[in-house]
Design a protein around this motif. Structure first.
Motif, short mmCIF file in Angstrom:
data_model
loop_
_atom_site.label_atom_id
_atom_site.label_comp_id
_atom_site.label_asym_id
_atom_site.label_seq_id
_atom_site.Cartn_x
_atom_site.Cartn_y
_atom_site.Cartn_z
N PRO A 35 45.82 30.43 41.66
CA PRO A 35 45.21 29.97 40.71
C PRO A 35 44.11 30.60 40.38
O PRO A 35 43.46 31.37 40.78
CB PRO A 35 44.62 28.65 41.63
CG PRO A 35 44.78 29.13 42.74
CD PRO A 35 45.95 29.89 43.04
N THR A 36 43.49 30.22 38.96
CA THR A 36 42.51 30.83 38.26
C THR A 36 41.12 30.31 38.74
O THR A 36 41.24 29.18 38.65
CB THR A 36 42.69 30.92 36.93
OG1 THR A 36 43.92 31.37 36.23
CG2 THR A 36 41.75 31.66 36.16
N THR A 37 40.49 31.25 39.31
CA THR A 37 39.05 30.76 39.76
C THR A 37 38.00 32.01 39.05
O THR A 37 38.49 32.96 38.66
CB THR A 37 38.90 31.11 41.28
OG1 THR A 37 38.96 32.48 41.76
CG2 THR A 37 40.19 30.31 42.20
N PRO A 38 36.85 31.34 39.04
CA PRO A 38 35.83 32.37 38.41
C PRO A 38 35.49 33.52 39.11
O PRO A 38 35.63 34.88 38.47
CB PRO A 38 34.56 31.54 38.31
CG PRO A 38 34.95 29.92 38.20
CD PRO A 38 36.34 30.16 39.08
N GLU A 39 35.71 33.48 40.39
CA GLU A 39 35.40 34.86 41.20
C GLU A 39 36.76 35.66 40.98
O GLU A 39 36.53 37.00 41.03
CB GLU A 39 35.15 34.35 42.59
CG GLU A 39 33.98 33.52 42.80
CD GLU A 39 34.17 31.99 42.78
OE1 GLU A 39 33.13 31.44 42.54
OE2 GLU A 39 35.28 31.51 42.34
N GLY A 40 37.89 35.10 41.17
CA GLY A 40 39.14 35.94 40.69
C GLY A 40 38.94 36.61 39.44
O GLY A 40 39.36 37.85 39.37
N VAL A 41 38.58 35.90 38.53
CA VAL A 41 38.69 36.39 37.13
C VAL A 41 37.71 37.66 36.89
O VAL A 41 37.74 38.57 36.46
CB VAL A 41 38.30 35.41 36.05
CG1 VAL A 41 38.00 36.24 34.78
CG2 VAL A 41 39.55 34.34 35.95
N ALA A 42 36.65 37.31 37.68
CA ALA A 42 35.43 38.43 37.74
C ALA A 42 36.03 39.61 38.52
O ALA A 42 35.67 40.98 38.13
CB ALA A 42 34.21 37.51 38.35
#
Length: 355
Positions: free
Chosen positions: A48-55
């Motif tokens: 799942p896409t998370t802000p921390e993963g995207v960063a």
């Protein structure tokens, strides 16, 4: 007058324009602007896409730490201002200095792509990055454990991995999932064309640009279909009649399937931001869009796997019959697919050095 009549006829084939696409009601929900008809950015249940993963994925995308010599990053060949492509046909900027066998494809709206690379060699974004990371002419990282050890000894990397996935140290699976998460954010849907399709106030295309849109929908589909402007399939568009054999890269899709009927077929690229992603084709052989259209008008090479839409008949040579007026209309329309906001979006550029 004849050219004007032709334009009017083409406009009749354009399909829904701004008059038939109502503006969105109420306040726009937060999140990325999506192509018309799309309501969300898909992601697999196990990533799942998370802000921390995207960063983390963004940081990794721009980090030369992933390469064996510490000088090449994903962004070296996928430059944001160039539609996450490269302005060189067969680049020599990988770790080996040798020319690559294919042009770096644009990374646009990948969340909806079925099959990646020019030959579909990667089935999903989670496996996509492993190819260039390990390729000896790209990032050249053949010792993946050494890569993870390097990241584990880099405090900033450890901090970012833990923010995205929790304690335990960086893993290769986490690295690939984070890169996938960031690449799913590369959504382009804010061009002049998109504003016109959504019927936004003050938007509009000229009569000739709308004529070009009609040509795309009547002459360039199914290959460049839907609001993604690709059918996600593979086609032989008449570039050559001789290819490699077996798993040779020059065999196209046939390299993956090993089926004779897939020889010479390559993935249909999106037309979005196409005016900013030259050179064109899997090997970057055409420097301009004008040259691309001239290929379809007069340069298509017959072969057993040539796409049926380009074969012609006993009365017509292979290719797409396009008049000078139609060609001009197509070029004008293709320029409306340029998404300046996407090409300059700070959130998609290189991050600061601080987590």
């Amino acid at each position: 007058m004849a050219a004007w009549n032709l334009m009017l006829a083409l406009l009749g084939a354009c399909g829904p324009g701004p008059e038939s696409v109502p503006p969105p009601e109420g306040t726009e929900a937060p999140g990325p602007v999506l192509p018309l008809g799309f309501t969300s950015v898909p992601a697999p249940p196990d990533n799942p896409t998370t802000p921390e993963g995207v960063a983390l994925g963004r940081w990794l995308f721009y980090s030369p730490l992933l390469s064996s010599n510490g000088r090449v990053s994903c962004a070296s060949c996928h430059v944001q201002s160039h539609a996450f492509s490269l302005d060189a046909s067969l680049a020599r900027i990988g770790v080996s200095g040798r020319p690559l066998v294919r042009h770096a494809p644009s990374l646009i709206n990948l969340a909806w792509m079925d099959g990646l690379f020019w030959d579909g060699g990667a089935k999903n974004l989670e496996s996509l990055s492993l190819g260039p990371i390990t390729n000896p002419d790209e990032m050249g990282q053949r010792d993946l454990q050494a890569l993870m050890d390097r990241l584990a000894s880099t405090p900033e990397a450890v901090q970012r991995f833990e923010a995205a996935f929790g304690p335990g140290g960086p893993t290769l699976s986490q690295l690939l999932r984070a890169l996938a998460q960031f690449q799913r954010t590369l959504v382009s849907a804010r061009s002049r064309y998109d504003s016109w399709r959504r019927g936004e106030p003050g938007s509009g295309l000229s009569a000739l640009e709308q004529a070009g849109y009609g040509l795309v929908r009547t002459r360039c589909t199914p290959c460049h279909d839907t609001e993604l402007f690709t059918d996600n399939a593979y086609h032989n568009n008449g570039l050559d009649s001789v290819w490699g054999e077996g798993e040779d890269e020059t065999r196209g899709r046939g390299r993956i399937t090993l089926r004779p009927e897939d020889t010479g077929r390559y993935k249909t690229p999106t037309l979005r931001n196409v005016a900013r992603s030259a050179p064109y084709m899997h090997d970057g052989r055409f420097a301009t869009l004008d040259a691309v259209l001239e290929h379809y008008r007069r340069g298509v090479v017959p072969s057993p796997t040539l796409d049926i839409a380009l074969r012609g008949d006993s009365h017509q040579a292979p290719g797409l019959p396009l008049s000078d007026v139609e060609k001009a209309a197509l070029l004008l329309f293709l320029d409306t697919l340029t998404d300046e906001a996407f090409l300059g979006e700070p959130a998609l550029g290189a991050p600061s050095t601080e987590p």
